[in-house]
Write an enzyme that holds these catalytic residues in place. Structure first.
Site, mmCIF file in Angstrom:
data_model
loop_
_atom_site.group_PDB
_atom_site.id
_atom_site.type_symbol
_atom_site.label_atom_id
_atom_site.label_comp_id
_atom_site.label_asym_id
_atom_site.label_seq_id
_atom_site.Cartn_x
_atom_site.Cartn_y
_atom_site.Cartn_z
ATOM 1 N N LEU A 169 0.813 -1.218 0.000
ATOM 2 C CA LEU A 169 0.000 0.000 0.000
ATOM 3 C C LEU A 169 0.846 1.267 0.000
ATOM 4 C CD1 LEU A 169 -2.535 -1.102 2.790
ATOM 5 C CD2 LEU A 169 -2.621 -1.609 0.339
ATOM 6 N N TYR A 188 1.563 10.573 -11.982
ATOM 7 C CA TYR A 188 1.147 9.633 -10.935
ATOM 8 C C TYR A 188 0.606 8.345 -11.551
ATOM 9 C CZ TYR A 188 -1.830 7.553 -7.349
ATOM 10 O OH TYR A 188 -2.434 6.680 -6.499
ATOM 11 N N LYS A 229 2.119 4.341 -11.359
ATOM 12 C CA LYS A 229 1.331 3.192 -10.917
ATOM 13 C C LYS A 229 1.259 2.131 -12.019
ATOM 14 C CE LYS A 229 -0.233 4.027 -6.695
ATOM 15 N NZ LYS A 229 -0.030 3.091 -5.566
ATOM 16 N N ASN A 266 -11.441 7.247 -5.856
ATOM 17 C CA ASN A 266 -11.243 8.006 -4.621
ATOM 18 C C ASN A 266 -11.781 7.221 -3.432
ATOM 19 O OD1 ASN A 266 -10.156 10.409 -5.829
ATOM 20 N ND2 ASN A 266 -12.192 10.827 -6.623
ATOM 21 N N GLY A 292 -44.292 13.369 43.064
ATOM 22 C CA GLY A 292 -45.703 13.707 43.178
ATOM 23 C C GLY A 292 -46.269 14.496 42.016
#
Length: 368
Positions: A53, A103, A107, A132, A281
């Site tokens: 991760l 990015y 990956k 997301n 009461g």
């Protein structure tokens, strides 16, 4: 079983770590960005399964994407290959591999390394191209619009919206971890890429509206459908971002000589929850409803419930205390009152099937 989590201090890693701690027979190994490569090599030798991760998804230097996402993955695969153990690896990739950015490219290269590792060793590889992800412990003002909005709105900080109609595809962290754990428990199909379900679809504008509504619950007491699906997940996420000073909030207390009355929570379609007290009461009620119904539960003390039919004048009496939890219903067409017949203050929880409307209260005085 020894399970390695790389990036165990990150958003997804922290959540996975806490879930795995609840599973028996799991010995958790951790690797994070401040650890040395020698540690990674050593613990991979002992690992039976790897949740990879670790990585970054935002940086000012494009080179850092390759270093953290691709090169780290390459080292993991090399160490795993040398272990001769055919260690299964689950990898958190991104749907941005389909886009033309640094990015996504880093990956994509990491995915290729993993698939090459699978071909060479025969080890199982599970690649999740995640959209997301939102949930507790996500870093605000970084890369998650949900985390940013939850954090800022809960703190009365400004938020920036470029286009409220922008569409969002979201998955909830608990659903992600549940899917990961199914892989670990070998409840999987042999395929290349994996998805997490359900995928929640909304817009930036709607997201802001929902989160602001969550914040307003403390003022209006009106809570919406937060018990299932997307709203359950989003509400949980919002609450997780509350600052400690907002872990509690006061309620309005309406008091007189008889005792006090406090509204606790209201729902759009299922009435409201309240509680009241009655001094020793003292009698409360003495009215009837044409349609409204209520449920009473004595939490402390001893109470006498009296009823009178509006047409026949027939009367009925019940006595209950906190010793035996019992629900007493108010019945449409019957006048009712409640008297504290104990020695201490009476505390009664109350649910009504409708929110009190001062313009149409359906509460009519009629002493029993």
């Amino acid at each position: 079983m020894k399970v390695l989590i790389t990036g165990s201090r990150g958003f997804i890693g922290q959540n996975l770590l806490q879930f795995l701690k609840l599973k028996s027979g799991i010995d958790i190994l951790e690797y994070n960005h401040k650890d040395k490569v020698e540690k990674l090599k050593k613990i991979i030798q002992n690992a039976d399964f790897i949740f990879h991760l670790a990585g970054i998804n935002r940086t000012y230097k494009k080179r850092n994407y390759l270093q953290s996402n691709y090169e780290l993955t390459k080292k993991i695969c090399n160490f795993a290959t040398n272990s001769k153990k055919n260690i299964p690896i689950l990898f958190s990739s991104s749907r941005q591999v389909l886009l033309n950015n640094a990015y996504g490219e880093s990956k994509k290269k990491a995915e290729r390394v993993l698939l090459s590792y699978k071909r060479k060793t025969g080890a199982q590889v599970y690649i999740y191209r995640l959209p997301n992800v939102f949930g507790k412990w996500c870093k605000p003002n970084y890369n998650s619009v949900v985390a940013t909005f939850c954090y800022n709105i809960s703190r009365n900080l400004p938020i920036k919206i470029n286009d409220s109609s922008t569409k969002l595809n979201l998955v909830y962290i608990d659903d992600v971890i549940e899917s990961f754990c199914k892989i670990l428990d070998k409840k999987y199909t042999n395929k290349k890429f994996f998805k997490v379900y359900p995928i929640y679809k909304t817009t930036v504008g709607k997201l802001v509206e929902y989160i602001k509504n969550f914040k307003n619950i403390r003022k209006t007491l009106l809570v919406d459908k937060v018990g299932s699906g997307f709203f359950r997940a989003l509400y949980s996420t919002y609450i997780s971002f509350l600052p400690k000073k907002h872990f509690s909030y006061p309620l309005s207390n309406f008091s007189d000589d008889r005792g006090s009355f406090v509204e606790v929570l209201k729902t759009k379609n299922s009435g409201q929850f309240s509680f009241f007290t009655a001094n020793k009461g003292c009698k409360r009620g003495g009215h009837f409803h044409h349609s409204k119904t209520e449920k009473f539960l004595v939490l402390q003390g001893k109470a006498r419930f009296c009823f009178k039919h509006l047409v026949t004048n027939k009367k009925y009496k019940l006595i209950f205390s906190d010793k035996v939890p019992t629900i007493v219903e108010s019945i449409p067409g019957w006048s009712h009152d409640i008297t504290n017949i104990g020695n201490n203050k009476l505390i009664v929880m109350l649910w009504s099937n409708e929110i009190f409307d001062i313009k149409k209260p359906d509460t009519h005085e009629n002493p029993v």
